[in-house]
Design an enzyme around this catalytic site. Structure first.
Site, PDB file in Angstrom:
ATOM      1  N   CYS A 106       0.851  -1.199   0.000  1.00 22.30           N
ATOM      2  CA  CYS A 106       0.000   0.000   0.000  1.00 22.30           C
ATOM      3  C   CYS A 106       0.885   1.247   0.000  1.00 22.30           C
ATOM      4  O   CYS A 106       1.761   1.403   0.849  1.00 22.30           O
ATOM      5  CB  CYS A 106      -0.930   0.028   1.211  1.00 22.30           C
ATOM      6  SG  CYS A 106      -2.018   1.471   1.142  1.00 22.30           S
ATOM      7  N   ASN A 206       0.035  -9.388 -10.758  1.00 20.41           N
ATOM      8  CA  ASN A 206      -1.082  -8.452 -10.568  1.00 20.41           C
ATOM      9  C   ASN A 206      -0.783  -7.118 -11.252  1.00 20.41           C
ATOM     10  O   ASN A 206       0.330  -6.610 -11.159  1.00 20.41           O
ATOM     11  CB  ASN A 206      -1.328  -8.248  -9.065  1.00 20.41           C
ATOM     12  CG  ASN A 206      -2.305  -7.129  -8.746  1.00 20.41           C
ATOM     13  OD1 ASN A 206      -1.985  -6.206  -8.023  1.00 20.41           O
ATOM     14  ND2 ASN A 206      -3.506  -7.187  -9.302  1.00 20.41           N
ATOM     15  N   GLY A 230      -7.882  -6.980  -9.834  1.00 14.23           N
ATOM     16  CA  GLY A 230      -8.551  -6.006  -8.973  1.00 14.23           C
ATOM     17  C   GLY A 230      -9.663  -5.288  -9.722  1.00 14.23           C
ATOM     18  O   GLY A 230     -10.769  -5.800  -9.889  1.00 14.23           O
ATOM     19  N   ARG A 231      -9.348  -4.094 -10.221  1.00 12.51           N
ATOM     20  CA  ARG A 231     -10.382  -3.223 -10.797  1.00 12.51           C
ATOM     21  C   ARG A 231     -11.164  -3.888 -11.929  1.00 12.51           C
ATOM     22  O   ARG A 231     -12.373  -3.681 -12.052  1.00 12.51           O
ATOM     23  CB  ARG A 231      -9.734  -1.928 -11.291  1.00 12.51           C
ATOM     24  CG  ARG A 231      -9.182  -1.058 -10.164  1.00 12.51           C
ATOM     25  CD  ARG A 231      -8.163  -0.083 -10.690  1.00 12.51           C
ATOM     26  NE  ARG A 231      -7.060  -0.770 -11.329  1.00 12.51           N
ATOM     27  CZ  ARG A 231      -6.235  -0.230 -12.215  1.00 12.51           C
ATOM     28  NH1 ARG A 231      -6.382   1.034 -12.559  1.00 12.51           N
ATOM     29  NH2 ARG A 231      -5.264  -0.950 -12.750  1.00 12.51           N
TER      30      ARG A 231
HETATM   31  C1  FMN Z   1     -10.140   0.946  -4.502  1.00  8.46           C
HETATM   32  C2  FMN Z   1      -8.881   0.130  -4.306  1.00  8.46           C
HETATM   33  C3  FMN Z   1      -8.577  -0.367  -3.053  1.00  8.46           C
HETATM   34  C4  FMN Z   1      -7.419  -1.128  -2.863  1.00  8.46           C
HETATM   35  N1  FMN Z   1      -7.176  -1.651  -1.618  1.00  8.46           N
HETATM   36  C5  FMN Z   1      -6.114  -2.489  -1.446  1.00  8.46           C
HETATM   37  C6  FMN Z   1      -5.927  -3.171  -0.198  1.00  8.46           C
HETATM   38  O1  FMN Z   1      -6.705  -3.029   0.754  1.00  8.46           O
HETATM   39  N2  FMN Z   1      -4.842  -3.978  -0.106  1.00  8.46           N
HETATM   40  C7  FMN Z   1      -3.956  -4.179  -1.145  1.00  8.46           C
HETATM   41  O2  FMN Z   1      -2.999  -4.938  -1.000  1.00  8.46           O
HETATM   42  N3  FMN Z   1      -4.145  -3.567  -2.332  1.00  8.46           N
HETATM   43  C8  FMN Z   1      -5.202  -2.758  -2.508  1.00  8.46           C
HETATM   44  N4  FMN Z   1      -5.432  -2.198  -3.742  1.00  8.46           N
HETATM   45  C9  FMN Z   1      -4.553  -2.558  -4.870  1.00  8.46           C
HETATM   46  C10 FMN Z   1      -5.142  -3.778  -5.618  1.00  8.46           C
HETATM   47  O3  FMN Z   1      -5.151  -4.923  -4.786  1.00  8.46           O
HETATM   48  C11 FMN Z   1      -4.319  -4.114  -6.869  1.00  8.46           C
HETATM   49  O4  FMN Z   1      -2.993  -4.383  -6.488  1.00  8.46           O
HETATM   50  C12 FMN Z   1      -4.311  -2.962  -7.867  1.00  8.46           C
HETATM   51  O5  FMN Z   1      -5.618  -2.434  -8.060  1.00  8.46           O
HETATM   52  C13 FMN Z   1      -3.746  -3.428  -9.218  1.00  8.46           C
HETATM   53  O6  FMN Z   1      -4.520  -4.447  -9.762  1.00  8.46           O
HETATM   54  P1  FMN Z   1      -5.577  -4.155 -10.953  1.00  8.46           P
HETATM   55  O7  FMN Z   1      -4.799  -3.451 -12.049  1.00  8.46           O
HETATM   56  O8  FMN Z   1      -6.036  -5.531 -11.361  1.00  8.46           O
HETATM   57  O9  FMN Z   1      -6.630  -3.292 -10.376  1.00  8.46           O
HETATM   58  C14 FMN Z   1      -6.549  -1.407  -3.953  1.00  8.46           C
HETATM   59  C15 FMN Z   1      -6.870  -0.907  -5.209  1.00  8.46           C
HETATM   60  C16 FMN Z   1      -8.016  -0.146  -5.403  1.00  8.46           C
HETATM   61  C17 FMN Z   1      -8.343   0.368  -6.786  1.00  8.46           C
END
Ligand code: FMN
Length: 321
Positions: A106, A206, A230-231
């Site tokens: 984070c 990821n 994620g998203r």
């Molecule tokens: C709204 C939001 C909240 C997130 N909260 C966390 C979290 O609580 N813990 C974490 O490790 N990553 C968190 N992330 C990061 C995601 O787990 C992930 O690593 C990141 O979105 C990239 O993946 P993606 O491109 O598939 O979205 C968050 C991302 C978003 C957009």
């Protein structure tokens, strides 16, 4: 191309090797239930939970909802204090989660300010202390989620990965961006391949998987053992199933947005009437609408709404369009 092998996490295996990323305010019980209903996701995570607060959190805490019933959920812990991390694990072990993940990625300032999350990437001693405490506290799957370090020679990053391996983590998730990247630039998948080449521990890739083709490409280009989304999976909660279908040559039309919305509202049930549920529904709407051109007339009034049923009414009007 068929999906690869199950993801090995210690004595356990996870199949399909497709994981829902931990997301603050999103990966709550309702959303996990929604995604599980469509199928195809092998493992879920809670949002990050503060290890300083967990040991004294009320047994009815909304952050724990679903634990004790759902068997496919990793708890993600945030913090750097070995004692607090170990006590958090002890507190949650009776609920029998699938395992524990430690947030080393984070990049929010208010988190790194405390030396937590991505700040730990630059503090191998604290990382080792935390991992020792966690490893001693549980023999369940223990994973870490990292992002790419901002500074330092690649050799330092390599030795950090070796440290994780030596301290006994069962898998390393690599969110392939630095803290400064934010979401502004594409994820650097070559770094996932690099980490994979450095370690025997399974690597979970990821970053920027938005479609079945992206998932296949990530497996192929990085050699990762599992893909975490994620998203993309908030925009399409059925994306994991689409990936499975594509891998087996099956086709199935994507459900309409209005149907997905209704399914989400059913999963939320009475949680929508709580302030936390309403706020999280708003966050869900923001990411769910990401693939659609969202007009001002939808967002502007939504921002000031705080009541769940009011938000649901507004979302129904929009997503039925
Ligand atoms: C709204 C939001 C909240 C997130 N909260 C966390 C979290 O609580 N813990 C974490 O490790 N990553 C968190 N992330 C990061 C995601 O787990 C992930 O690593 C990141 O979105 C990239 O993946 P993606 O491109 O598939 O979205 C968050 C991302 C978003 C957009």
């Amino acid at each position: 191309m068929p999906l690869g092998q199950p993801l090995r996490l210690g004595r356990h295996s996870v199949f399909p090797p497709l994981l829902m990323a931990p997301m603050l305010d999103i990966t709550n019980r309702a959303f996990r239930t929604l995604v599980r209903g469509y199928g195809g996701c092998g493992l879920f995570y809670t949002e990050m939970l503060n290890a300083r607060r967990l040991p004294t959190e009320s047994a009815q805490s909304p952050f724990w909802q679903g634990l004790g019933v759902e068997r496919d959920v990793m708890v993600q812990l945030l913090g750097d204090d070995p004692e607090a991390l170990a006590r958090s694990v002890e507190r949650l072990l009776p609920l029998d989660p699938f395992g524990f993940d430690w947030n080393l990625g984070c990049a929010r300032k208010k988190i790194t300010h405390w030396g937590w999350g991505a700040a730990l990437l630059e503090n191998p001693q604290a990382t080792a202390r935390g991992l020792r405490a966690l490893r001693q506290a549980t023999d369940k799957p223990l994973t870490v989620k990292i992002r790419l370090p901002e500074h330092g020679h690649p050799d330092l990053f390599k030795s950090f990965i070796k440290l994780l391996e030596n301290e006994g983590v069962d898998a390393i998730t690599v969110h392939a961006r630095t803290a400064a990247d934010g979401f502004k630039r594409p994820a650097r998948w070559d770094a996932i391949a690099q980490v994979k080449s450095w370690t025997k521990v399974p690597v979970i890739g990821n970053g920027d998987v938005q479609s079945a083709a992206d998932a296949q490409a990530m497996f192929q280009k990085t050699g990762c053992d599992a893909v975490m989304i994620g998203r993309g999976a908030v925009g399409k909660p059925y994306l994991f199933k689409t990936i499975i279908n594509q891998a087996s040559g099956a086709t199935e039309p994507a459900p309409e947005a209005a149907k997905v919305l209704e399914a989400m509202l059913t999963c939320l049930d009475t949680a929508l009437e709580t302030p936390k549920g309403a706020r999280e529904f708003k966050v869900f709407c923001r990411y769910f609408a990401q693939t659609l051109p969202v007009p001002h007339w939808f967002w502007a009034p939504l921002q000031s709404m705080t009541l769940g049923p009011e938000l649901a009414k507004r979302a129904r009007v929009f997503f039925k369009k």
